[in-house]
Write a protein that holds these residues in place. Structure first.
Motif, mmCIF file in Angstrom:
data_model
loop_
_atom_site.group_PDB
_atom_site.id
_atom_site.type_symbol
_atom_site.label_atom_id
_atom_site.label_comp_id
_atom_site.label_asym_id
_atom_site.label_seq_id
_atom_site.Cartn_x
_atom_site.Cartn_y
_atom_site.Cartn_z
ATOM 1 N N PHE A 2 38.578 31.045 48.024
ATOM 2 C CA PHE A 2 38.170 31.987 46.993
ATOM 3 C C PHE A 2 38.891 33.306 47.206
ATOM 4 O O PHE A 2 38.992 33.798 48.333
ATOM 5 N N GLU A 3 39.384 33.850 46.112
ATOM 6 C CA GLU A 3 40.004 35.158 46.124
ATOM 7 C C GLU A 3 38.933 36.156 45.713
ATOM 8 O O GLU A 3 38.336 36.031 44.650
ATOM 9 N N VAL A 4 38.664 37.130 46.586
ATOM 10 C CA VAL A 4 37.712 38.192 46.281
ATOM 11 C C VAL A 4 38.522 39.476 46.270
ATOM 12 O O VAL A 4 39.155 39.826 47.272
ATOM 13 N N GLU A 5 38.540 40.153 45.121
ATOM 14 C CA GLU A 5 39.397 41.335 45.028
ATOM 15 C C GLU A 5 38.771 42.408 44.163
ATOM 16 O O GLU A 5 37.903 42.135 43.337
ATOM 17 N N THR A 6 39.235 43.612 44.408
ATOM 18 C CA THR A 6 38.920 44.722 43.534
ATOM 19 C C THR A 6 40.228 45.385 43.136
ATOM 20 O O THR A 6 41.190 45.392 43.909
ATOM 21 N N ASP A 44 42.049 26.760 25.629
ATOM 22 C CA ASP A 44 42.486 28.161 25.657
ATOM 23 C C ASP A 44 42.001 28.827 26.943
ATOM 24 O O ASP A 44 40.805 29.081 27.111
ATOM 25 N N PHE A 45 42.937 29.114 27.852
ATOM 26 C CA PHE A 45 42.571 29.732 29.120
ATOM 27 C C PHE A 45 41.942 31.110 28.928
ATOM 28 O O PHE A 45 41.170 31.565 29.772
ATOM 29 N N GLY A 46 42.258 31.792 27.841
ATOM 30 C CA GLY A 46 41.617 33.070 27.547
ATOM 31 C C GLY A 46 40.115 32.900 27.340
ATOM 32 O O GLY A 46 39.316 33.719 27.763
ATOM 33 N N ARG A 47 39.732 31.805 26.701
ATOM 34 C CA ARG A 47 38.309 31.525 26.457
ATOM 35 C C ARG A 47 37.616 30.947 27.694
ATOM 36 O O ARG A 47 36.448 31.208 27.926
ATOM 37 N N THR A 48 38.332 30.142 28.470
ATOM 38 C CA THR A 48 37.720 29.510 29.648
ATOM 39 C C THR A 48 37.825 30.390 30.888
ATOM 40 O O THR A 48 37.295 30.030 31.945
ATOM 41 N N ASP A 49 38.504 31.535 30.771
ATOM 42 C CA ASP A 49 38.652 32.498 31.863
ATOM 43 C C ASP A 49 39.418 31.905 33.048
ATOM 44 O O ASP A 49 39.115 32.161 34.197
ATOM 45 N N GLU A 50 40.415 31.073 32.730
ATOM 46 C CA GLU A 50 41.284 30.508 33.751
ATOM 47 C C GLU A 50 42.675 31.130 33.609
ATOM 48 O O GLU A 50 42.974 31.775 32.605
ATOM 49 N N LYS A 66 44.110 29.853 38.742
ATOM 50 C CA LYS A 66 42.903 30.615 39.051
ATOM 51 C C LYS A 66 41.785 30.110 38.154
ATOM 52 O O LYS A 66 41.938 30.059 36.937
ATOM 53 N N GLY A 67 40.673 29.745 38.792
ATOM 54 C CA GLY A 67 39.512 29.282 38.044
ATOM 55 C C GLY A 67 38.768 30.445 37.426
ATOM 56 O O GLY A 67 39.106 31.616 37.633
ATOM 57 N N PRO A 68 37.724 30.144 36.661
ATOM 58 C CA PRO A 68 36.928 31.192 36.013
ATOM 59 C C PRO A 68 36.328 32.146 37.046
ATOM 60 O O PRO A 68 36.011 31.741 38.169
ATOM 61 N N LYS A 69 36.165 33.403 36.641
ATOM 62 C CA LYS A 69 35.525 34.387 37.510
ATOM 63 C C LYS A 69 34.085 33.970 37.753
ATOM 64 O O LYS A 69 33.402 33.493 36.856
ATOM 65 N N THR A 77 35.623 37.549 41.909
ATOM 66 C CA THR A 77 35.727 36.375 42.769
ATOM 67 C C THR A 77 36.055 35.163 41.916
ATOM 68 O O THR A 77 35.437 34.955 40.874
ATOM 69 N N ARG A 78 37.049 34.404 42.360
ATOM 70 C CA ARG A 78 37.401 33.175 41.650
ATOM 71 C C ARG A 78 38.133 32.243 42.599
ATOM 72 O O ARG A 78 38.731 32.674 43.579
#
Length: 173
Positions: A2-6, A44-50, A66-69, A77-78
């Motif tokens: 998992f990538e956790v970022e700010t 649509d990756f814009g809709r699925t947040d990928e 990258k998976g959904p947030k 986190t994703r």
């Protein structure tokens, strides 16, 4: 993993760079990055947040999914999967033949510092400005990675709100 970022917009990268050196972050890796984003032919990756990204960085090329947030209080986190590829051009041709559509491009200059288990990136993003990204890779989503990010943010004197959007999302606004 998992990538956790700010991500925080900042007015003064040189001051943060100086603080990183002062606290022993060492010599950064410096690169110009070109990120090419692709959209799925039926989803649509814009809709699925990928996100599906081909990153060119010097001679290196990496495919990233990258998976959904995930819902968290602060940092983004994703799930993230990375694959180094020999030829970005061949990879992009395969994606096109499979029906993926090139949707956007983000260019940035990045200085990336290692700081313990975290990385701190100083980014100059074409069309957006200056940002700091603090990232921790974790085996599971959780508060420990977010605490580490907040600790580093405080140690570097970085103020400002967390920006949950990706550079791609910010450019599309």
């Amino acid at each position: 993993m998992f990538e956790v970022e700010t991500k925080i917009r900042v007015p003064d990268l040189p001051e943060i760079r100086s603080r990183l050196v002062r606290i022993g972050a060492g010599t950064p890796s410096v690169a110009d990055q070109q990120d090419v984003y692709y959209n799925h032919p039926v989803r649509d990756f814009g809709r699925t947040d990928e996100a599906l990204r081909v990153r060119y960085e010097g001679e290196r090329c990496t495919l990233t999914y990258k998976g959904p947030k995930l819902a968290t209080k602060g940092a983004k986190t994703r799930e993230e999967f990375n694959l180094t590829v020999e030829s970005g051009e061949n990879l992009e041709e395969v994606l096109r033949r499979l029906g993926f559509v090139r949707s956007a491009e983000v260019r940035k200059h990045r200085e990336e510092f290692a700081l313990g288990t975290a990385s701190v990136a100083l980014d100059e993003v074409d069309g957006l400005g200056s940002f700091v990204e603090i990232e921790v890779m974790a085996h599971e989503a959780g508060a420990e990675a977010e605490k580490e990010i907040e600790r580093i943010k405080g140690e570097l004197g970085i103020e400002g709100s967390h920006i949950p959007q990706s550079y791609l999302e910010l450019l599309k606004q």
